[in-house]
Design an enzyme around this catalytic site. Sequence first.
Site, PDB file in Angstrom:
ATOM      1  N   HIS A  75       0.838  -1.209   0.000  1.00 13.31           N
ATOM      2  CA  HIS A  75       0.000   0.000   0.000  1.00 13.31           C
ATOM      3  C   HIS A  75       0.868   1.253   0.000  1.00 13.31           C
ATOM      4  O   HIS A  75       1.968   1.280   0.551  1.00 13.31           O
ATOM      5  CB  HIS A  75      -0.987  -0.002   1.170  1.00 13.31           C
ATOM      6  CG  HIS A  75      -0.392  -0.017   2.540  1.00 13.31           C
ATOM      7  ND1 HIS A  75       0.017   1.123   3.191  1.00 13.31           N
ATOM      8  CD2 HIS A  75      -0.164  -1.051   3.404  1.00 13.31           C
ATOM      9  CE1 HIS A  75       0.471   0.799   4.403  1.00 13.31           C
ATOM     10  NE2 HIS A  75       0.374  -0.514   4.551  1.00 13.31           N
ATOM     11  N   ASP A  77       0.121   4.434   1.246  1.00  9.96           N
ATOM     12  CA  ASP A  77       0.021   5.410   2.327  1.00  9.96           C
ATOM     13  C   ASP A  77       0.800   4.989   3.561  1.00  9.96           C
ATOM     14  O   ASP A  77       1.146   3.819   3.736  1.00  9.96           O
ATOM     15  CB  ASP A  77      -1.442   5.655   2.696  1.00  9.96           C
ATOM     16  CG  ASP A  77      -2.161   4.387   3.167  1.00  9.96           C
ATOM     17  OD1 ASP A  77      -1.951   3.326   2.545  1.00  9.96           O
ATOM     18  OD2 ASP A  77      -2.915   4.461   4.142  1.00  9.96           O
ATOM     19  N   GLU A 144      -4.726   2.302   2.897  1.00 10.18           N
ATOM     20  CA  GLU A 144      -4.841   1.074   3.690  1.00 10.18           C
ATOM     21  C   GLU A 144      -5.001   1.396   5.163  1.00 10.18           C
ATOM     22  O   GLU A 144      -5.759   0.743   5.882  1.00 10.18           O
ATOM     23  CB  GLU A 144      -3.594   0.207   3.460  1.00 10.18           C
ATOM     24  CG  GLU A 144      -3.676  -1.186   4.071  1.00 10.18           C
ATOM     25  CD  GLU A 144      -3.094  -1.275   5.477  1.00 10.18           C
ATOM     26  OE1 GLU A 144      -3.197  -2.348   6.087  1.00 10.18           O
ATOM     27  OE2 GLU A 144      -2.537  -0.273   5.962  1.00 10.18           O
ATOM     28  N   ASP A 168       3.610  -6.864   3.211  1.00 10.12           N
ATOM     29  CA  ASP A 168       3.236  -5.954   4.302  1.00 10.12           C
ATOM     30  C   ASP A 168       3.269  -6.631   5.667  1.00 10.12           C
ATOM     31  O   ASP A 168       2.495  -6.282   6.548  1.00 10.12           O
ATOM     32  CB  ASP A 168       1.831  -5.390   4.020  1.00 10.12           C
ATOM     33  CG  ASP A 168       1.460  -4.243   4.934  1.00 10.12           C
ATOM     34  OD1 ASP A 168       2.371  -3.632   5.520  1.00 10.12           O
ATOM     35  OD2 ASP A 168       0.257  -3.949   5.071  1.00 10.12           O
TER      36      ASP A 168
END
Length: 485
Positions: A75, A77, A144, A168
Amino acid sequence: MNITDLSPAIVWKYFHEITQVPRPSKKEGKMIQYLESFAAKHNLELKKDKSQNILIKKPATPGKENVPVVVLQAHMDMVCEKNEGTPHDFENDPIRTVVDDEWLKADGTTLGADNGIGMAAQLAILASDDIEHGPIECLFTVDEETGLTGANNLETGFITGHILLNLDSEDEGEIYIGCAGGKNTIATFEYTPHKTLTDFFFRIDIKGLNGGHSGSEIHKGLGNANKILARILYKLVGSMADMELCAINGGNLHNAIAREAWAVIGIGSENKELARTLINQFTAEIEDELKDIDSNVSISMFSVPPVAYCIHPKVSCDLIYALMACPHGVMGMSRDIPGLVETSTNLASVKMGEDNTITVVTSQRSSVESRKEEVSSMVEAVFILADAEVSFTDGYPGWAPNTHSGILKVAQDTYKELFGKEAAIKAIHAGLECGLFLKKYPQLDMISFGPTLRDVHSPNERIEIRTVELWWQHLLEILKSIPAK
């Protein structure tokens, strides 16, 4: 040593570039422009969906054309937290990185390795010409951290691969095959400002807590500034009938354990020494409770100028009692996976609005849907009893483990071949986007893995440098070893 001196050089090169691009949740525009420029520079196909998710494609290297398409996902952000007094503007300033012995961290802010290091690996693979792989699709999702917006709204047909590697996770040597689902329960108190009747006003500050991720670190017993403040207020309101709550603020993000909180209080001057004694005694108790996990906790009390209005007494009492009663922490452990938190809840933030409202945000997680709903209802009931209006976010589903996964076997075999030991196979209590991907693309075969990160979602966030090299080697070996169709 600088970040650009680290190895593997290409991964750290792109991580450094990512740290120079502001990317708060819901404000990823500059990162999207960066990705568009990157794709154009490397002559790679890029497409963007209505939610601003980005997909960059790269053809297979020679001889790998018959390998199934692999989706690499991270992601865009980052969580934007900083220490008080740190002059950083997350919408405009680059992150200042610091190499501290075996770790890379930021100067007074979150680092953004969650999930910038995943993005860096994607870009490194896209830019390289010496890595063996089949057809690659790199998926960069938006928002996210605050709403899972990108994963929630991922369009059908946007990706074509049936294998997805989520980049992640936060412990090298661990491969994740499941995660918890979650939702937020939000309570809103409305009040009429009430003219103050007291003559001594002071502020209580809670600072120095580590904070952390409300999923992956909820089991550590970290101090929650909102709960600590609630305990102080409960003691004060029970000891002096004239106490007035004038202002309150604590925490920031639904997925972070609150590090700081404060309140402004009015009392009669004759109760000043009683208040000081209660707070000093309580401070000693908290320091003892947290000495092994949050040894830098600080509770201060100092006088402030007179305040004209306070929160209506009934509402302030309702709020204090509700915050005291509201559960926080682990609510149950998994019966299937030893050591895994099954269900938890986080008292995330308490915020006063300009419209005479106070909003309390809590976050519930569980790998069992019925337990998630039970704990959400428990929190709801606490605030209903306190006459607050309660609402919920839509939430997101968990990701059920698949121990027969084909890509899991490839990941296990390659890890053992590379390092001579078994990778740990786990599920995680934190939320990952994988559950939402599986809802849209039920055919996906997925795993999640990453290098070692600590104290994410706090200014103490850091990444263990040596584990990036290990994780990178493993990622490349997985891509090389996926069998042809």
